[in-house]
Structure formats: structure tokens, C-alpha cells
Scaffold this motif. Sequence first.
Motif, PDB file in Angstrom:
ATOM      1  N   SER A   1      51.553  35.951  41.319  1.00 21.57           N
ATOM      2  CA  SER A   1      51.426  37.229  40.618  1.00 21.57           C
ATOM      3  C   SER A   1      52.049  37.193  39.225  1.00 21.57           C
TER       4      SER A   1
ATOM      5  N   THR B   1      47.056  34.596  34.934  1.00 25.57           N
ATOM      6  CA  THR B   1      46.603  35.576  33.949  1.00 25.57           C
ATOM      7  C   THR B   1      45.116  35.884  34.079  1.00 25.57           C
TER       8      THR B   1
ATOM      9  N   PRO C   1      41.563  37.118  35.756  1.00 28.04           N
ATOM     10  CA  PRO C   1      41.224  38.173  36.726  1.00 28.04           C
ATOM     11  C   PRO C   1      40.933  37.590  38.106  1.00 28.04           C
TER      12      PRO C   1
ATOM     13  N   ARG D   1      48.136  40.939  48.586  1.00 22.08           N
ATOM     14  CA  ARG D   1      48.211  41.738  47.355  1.00 22.08           C
ATOM     15  C   ARG D   1      49.495  41.455  46.587  1.00 22.08           C
TER      16      ARG D   1
ATOM     17  N   PRO E   1      48.071  39.111  41.018  1.00 16.32           N
ATOM     18  CA  PRO E   1      48.328  40.061  39.933  1.00 16.32           C
ATOM     19  C   PRO E   1      47.963  41.486  40.361  1.00 16.32           C
ATOM     20  N   PRO E   2      48.654  42.480  39.842  1.00 16.12           N
ATOM     21  CA  PRO E   2      48.409  43.861  40.267  1.00 16.12           C
ATOM     22  C   PRO E   2      47.009  44.379  39.962  1.00 16.12           C
ATOM     23  N   ASP E   3      46.313  43.762  39.012  1.00 12.24           N
ATOM     24  CA  ASP E   3      44.963  44.227  38.682  1.00 12.24           C
ATOM     25  C   ASP E   3      43.876  43.513  39.496  1.00 12.24           C
ATOM     26  N   ALA E   4      44.247  42.714  40.480  1.00 13.05           N
ATOM     27  CA  ALA E   4      43.263  42.049  41.337  1.00 13.05           C
ATOM     28  C   ALA E   4      42.455  43.087  42.092  1.00 13.05           C
ATOM     29  N   THR E   5      41.156  42.831  42.242  1.00 14.48           N
ATOM     30  CA  THR E   5      40.285  43.766  42.952  1.00 14.48           C
ATOM     31  C   THR E   5      40.016  43.258  44.362  1.00 14.48           C
TER      32      THR E   5
ATOM     33  N   GLU F   1      31.273  40.046  34.986  1.00 18.10           N
ATOM     34  CA  GLU F   1      32.412  40.666  34.302  1.00 18.10           C
ATOM     35  C   GLU F   1      33.203  39.628  33.522  1.00 18.10           C
TER      36      GLU F   1
END
Length: 327
Positions: free
Chosen positions: A244, A248, A250, A271, A275-279, A324
Motif C-alpha cells: 500500500s 503507485t 492503479p 484492502r 493502495p486506498p484507491d484500489a477498486t 482506463e
Amino acid sequence: MADVVSEREEPVVAQDRPGWWTWTVRAVAAAGLVVVAWVLLTGWGAVVHGHPLYAVLLALTVVGCGVALWRAARPRTPRAGWRRVLGVVGLVAAVAWVALVAWLRPFTAEQPALDAMTSDDAVTVTESATRIELEPAGGGDATALLFQPGAKVEARAYAAVLRPVAEAGHTVVVVKQPLGIGFLSTGALDAARAARPDVERWVVGGHSLGGVVAATEVDAADSDAVAPAAGLLLYASYPAGDVSGTLTAPVASVSGSQDGLSTPAKVEASRADLPPDATFTVVDGAVHAFFGDYGPQPGDGSPTIPHDDARAQISAATVAFVDEVAG
């Protein structure tokens, strides 16, 4: 009379090994040949289309078993001391070898993955000893997907689920792992970069153990100046440790709600390591084996959705993520 007795007893001095030893050696050698025959009968396609190392192991097994049977049929004097110990060690090693060859039997690709391996007006499929490439017929863009299969799963098994990525304009490279073990193909990204200098950025993905390897590759190469690992795609998988704070690129995690191996609880716990923005995308009703086409897998859960529906959702999530990253 003494001479007669001596002559009669002389062959006993030069007798063969004890019967139990000879028959044990023969049994192990026969078991090895049976295992090879079973692998070839049930997984011929995976052996022929997989990384050649497993086929080499099968060939060595046949040769070794043949030599063992030949030697067991020859008269031999009794062994003592270190030679006897060495023989026992060799026999134990032979049993372990046969067990390993059996355990390494790959999960063989099934339909519709086999049909997806056919080139047409939209996608050109090429295959070598170490990789499968699905190339958009008009040529791929600057973003490509490198995919690591799950443990012991034949590379062709992912052709159907990943073909839509090629149809969307991105080259797909599926790694043929030595012995079907992802940790033996940790240099796959560097090899793909060398083979495809036209690709400017790579999304690296993987299923199960392949995802663990993919996470390691992306964590090490996402900041590279040339052809970086620009995205991490996890199929029913998670990293081996906490990335995490170092990753860097996505991240997209796609999992199944009925997975009995990479369970929903394990994926949810991952989770904290991403990283906190992982989907996170959960395919309701999907199991571990639905991320490829290779049949049921021991230890997996019971699906509550048709495989075709799950595959379509997994493919859609994959195409969206690669699009994306490509921008």
C-alpha cells in the motif's frame, strides 16, 4: 560331499537383492509409468501447449523408470553399509519424484477457451513455447496486458475471458509458466518488454498465485521510465505482503462471492495491503475456477451463476480497467 554342498551353496552367496527390495523398485517404476500415462491421457493438450519443462520432466520419468525396471531384472550382489543407505535414499527420492510429477499435472483448457484461440478478422492469436499473444487485427495500441495464470492452470484457459481485451484494441500476452508455477516466471514482464518494444505501458494481471506474482512485478516496475507496469489486475487474488505504501500504479481486484480458495474474507482483508484507491469488483455467484476455463478445482466453492455470465462480467471489468489505464 563337502565339495558338493559348497557348490550348491555358492549361488546363495551371489544372490539377488532381497525380494522385497526388487519388488519395491519395480512397483515405484511401474507407478511412475502409470502416472505419465495418466497425465498424457487426461492432459495431453496442456502438455503439448504448455511450457516445455513439464514435458521434459515426463520424458525423464519414463527414461528413469525404464532404467530402474531394467536394473531390477538383473542379478545383483547384496549391498551393505553406505551403498545400502544410498539405495534407500534413492528409492525415497524416486517416490517423491513420481508424486511431484503427478501433483504438477496441469488443469487443461476447455471450451470456450479453445475456440478463443482461433484467429479471425478481429484478433490474431500466436503461440510460442513461453507465451500466447492475442493481438488486435489492426495492431494494438500502446497499452498491453501481461497475464500470469493461476497455479498449474494451462495458459490457453484464459483465452476466452481475455480475448475481449484484444478486441478492444489492446495486445494481450498470457505467460506459459514453467511447471505451471508463477514464481518460476518472475522475469515474464522483462521478457515481454524485450519482445514488444512497441508497447509503452503494461497492465500486469494474474489469477490466484499468478496475481501474487503480478503484484510483485508491478510493485517493482511501476516507476520505470520505459514501458512501466502501469496497472495491477488481480483475479481472485491479493499481494503476498503490504504494498500500500510502495505501489503507485492503479489496482483493480475482481473476485467471486462463492470462491472457496481466495475467499471473500481473504479478498476483503487484502484492502489493507493495497493502495486506498484500489477498486474492488465482486462477481456475485462466481467461484475461483470461473476466472478461466479449465473445469472444477478442488477446494473451490459452489457457483450460483452460470459460467458464461460470470465470464462476461469478468471480461467487462477487465476491459474497463485496461481502457482506463490506456487513457
